[in-house]
Enzyme design. Sequence first.
Site, PDB file in Angstrom:
ATOM      1  N   ARG A 168       0.869  -1.178   0.000  1.00 21.13           N
ATOM      2  CA  ARG A 168       0.000   0.000   0.000  1.00 21.13           C
ATOM      3  C   ARG A 168       0.896   1.215   0.000  1.00 21.13           C
ATOM      4  O   ARG A 168       1.976   1.202   0.581  1.00 21.13           O
ATOM      5  CB  ARG A 168      -0.804   0.069   1.312  1.00 21.13           C
ATOM      6  CG  ARG A 168      -1.903  -0.896   1.455  1.00 21.13           C
ATOM      7  CD  ARG A 168      -2.605  -0.776   2.810  1.00 21.13           C
ATOM      8  NE  ARG A 168      -1.822  -0.163   3.890  1.00 21.13           N
ATOM      9  CZ  ARG A 168      -2.057   1.027   4.408  1.00 21.13           C
ATOM     10  NH1 ARG A 168      -3.047   1.773   3.983  1.00 21.13           N
ATOM     11  NH2 ARG A 168      -1.316   1.504   5.396  1.00 21.13           N
ATOM     12  N   ARG A 172      -3.063  10.702   0.959  1.00 23.81           N
ATOM     13  CA  ARG A 172      -4.049  11.441   1.758  1.00 23.81           C
ATOM     14  C   ARG A 172      -4.507  12.680   1.013  1.00 23.81           C
ATOM     15  O   ARG A 172      -3.668  13.472   0.608  1.00 23.81           O
ATOM     16  CB  ARG A 172      -3.384  11.930   3.026  1.00 23.81           C
ATOM     17  CG  ARG A 172      -3.823  11.208   4.231  1.00 23.81           C
ATOM     18  CD  ARG A 172      -3.195  11.845   5.434  1.00 23.81           C
ATOM     19  NE  ARG A 172      -2.717  10.793   6.308  1.00 23.81           N
ATOM     20  CZ  ARG A 172      -1.736  10.939   7.158  1.00 23.81           C
ATOM     21  NH1 ARG A 172      -1.097  12.086   7.253  1.00 23.81           N
ATOM     22  NH2 ARG A 172      -1.381   9.944   7.934  1.00 23.81           N
ATOM     23  N   GLU A 296      22.204   8.496   7.367  1.00 21.34           N
ATOM     24  CA  GLU A 296      21.936   7.051   7.285  1.00 21.34           C
ATOM     25  C   GLU A 296      22.285   6.529   5.898  1.00 21.34           C
ATOM     26  O   GLU A 296      21.716   6.987   4.902  1.00 21.34           O
ATOM     27  CB  GLU A 296      20.446   6.773   7.531  1.00 21.34           C
ATOM     28  CG  GLU A 296      20.086   6.733   8.987  1.00 21.34           C
ATOM     29  CD  GLU A 296      18.630   6.335   9.203  1.00 21.34           C
ATOM     30  OE1 GLU A 296      18.107   6.706  10.260  1.00 21.34           O
ATOM     31  OE2 GLU A 296      18.023   5.675   8.330  1.00 21.34           O
TER      32      GLU A 296
END
Length: 363
Positions: A168, A172, A296
């Site tokens: 998914r 929004r 990262e």
Amino acid sequence: MYDFLIVGAGLFGAVFAHEASLGGKRCLVIDKRNHIGGNTYCEDVEGVTVHKYGAHIFHTDNKTVWDYVNRFADFNRYTNSPLANHNGELYNLPFNMNTFYKLWGVTTPEAAEEIIERQRAIATAPKNLEEQAISLVGTDIYEKLIKGYTEKQWGRKCSDLPAFIINRLPVRFTFDNNYFNDRYQGIPIGGYNQIIEKMLEKCDVKLGTDFFSDESRYKHIADKIVYTGMIDEYFGYCHGELEYRSLSFEPETLDVRNFQGNAVVNYTSADVPYTRIIEHKHFEFGTQDKTVVTYEYPSEWVRGNEPYYPVNDEKNMSVYSKYLDLADKEKNVIFGGRLGTYRYLDMWQVIAEALICADLVVS
Ligand code: FAD
């Protein structure tokens, strides 16, 4: 003789140990790292609480877990609203009306829906992650905000990655930058260590201690073992290695008050080697003079590296099922947590599972 040897002082081990000691059981907790907390561990750098193993934002819809964790710390009102930087342009995440306004200048949900609908190639059976992503959110969002990030994260082209990785992609049609839909969210004020410390108060704890350094002794030191390390390592990799993705974290202390104005910024362009920059002070609305950021970098996992994300594809799940058969036969060993069960688990899930486990085992 202990009632329980708990291998791993991460969240699973700590919750279990806490519940067992409340039930009057004697627990020894060992961890091969020189600190407690597993991946939730925080360090104080220049007065800033630094999440050493990547940003940890607590979120859950489970009231029991939320009430439980609040017994050990006060949580602030932090709401995760990450940004994506693509070639120097900033976009709000998760994909919402602010993102669509920036992408296309649209101001209404109807106009945004119309563009996404037009760009979606309606594939009935997407063969790979690229087709899957385009079928869910269309080409612009895929190209700018998904492709480069995902390829860096997995070290492979999206067209070579299985579709199932993205089931998914929440879209929004409101101006809402809150990444999570959960009812409860926040960061423990002062970090996660206090939670784990309180949980382990009544247990014996030995750090810098690898279970495999003296396996035969540790196997007989307690009536039962709760093992939260890698399940394949426990069985000597007899069915082969399970695969992970790893990360390296490169922290920097900067002589500025505010580096990027947000705790989490994702870098979605393929030519930037890191995937995220975390600016830790923003988790706690910090006002320190300096700031600490962590870059990262995703990397391949090889034995000896920290295993962060399990690669739950068909091949690995078939190997895992063989280890699961072996685990069923180990009557005095309980395999728990993310490495013991070879799953990515959020913190709330780990707490929920450790509570259930303790309920079943501690009598
Ligand atoms: P761990 O925290 O990994 O603890 C296991 C411990 O076992 C480790 O300390 C390890 O050293 C020890 N151990 C392993 N083998 C041995 C051995 N042989 N002998 C002795 N000790 C051993 N969750 C969220 O809810 N929100 C987030 O924002 C979030 N962000 C994350 C970001 C990253 C980069 C990662 C990797 C995870 C994130 N998580 C997040 C997930 C969260 O970290 C886990 O849910 C949680 O830490 C798992 O707890 P655990 O006890 O199962 O494992």
